[in-house]
Scaffold this motif. Structure first.
Motif: not given
Length: 63
Positions: A38-56
């Motif tokens: 669960e912790k690893k999943s949350r960490t990756i999801r948070d990073r993906s949101e940051q990556q999405s924001g950078m793409a936008a």
């Protein structure tokens, strides 16, 4: 198109991995393993949101 190095593609792949880990956590019988997944999943999801924001282009540098 330059392939999987595109920020949007990377964010999508990270979200998929986070979803896979979340599903694995639901199936885990060991409480410690479930928490780790669960912790690893949350960490990756948070990073993906940051990556999405950078793409936008809407992420502000953190101070």
């Amino acid at each position: 198109m330059s392939g999987s190095n595109e920020p949007a593609d990377l964010a999508r792949q990270m979200r998929e991995k986070a979803q896979q880990l979340a599903e694995a956590a639901k199936r885990a019988t060991d409480p410690q393993e479930r928490e780790r997944l669960e912790k690893k999943s949350r960490t990756i999801r948070d990073r993906s949101e940051q990556q999405s924001g950078m793409a936008a282009g809407d992420v502000y540098p953190q101070k």
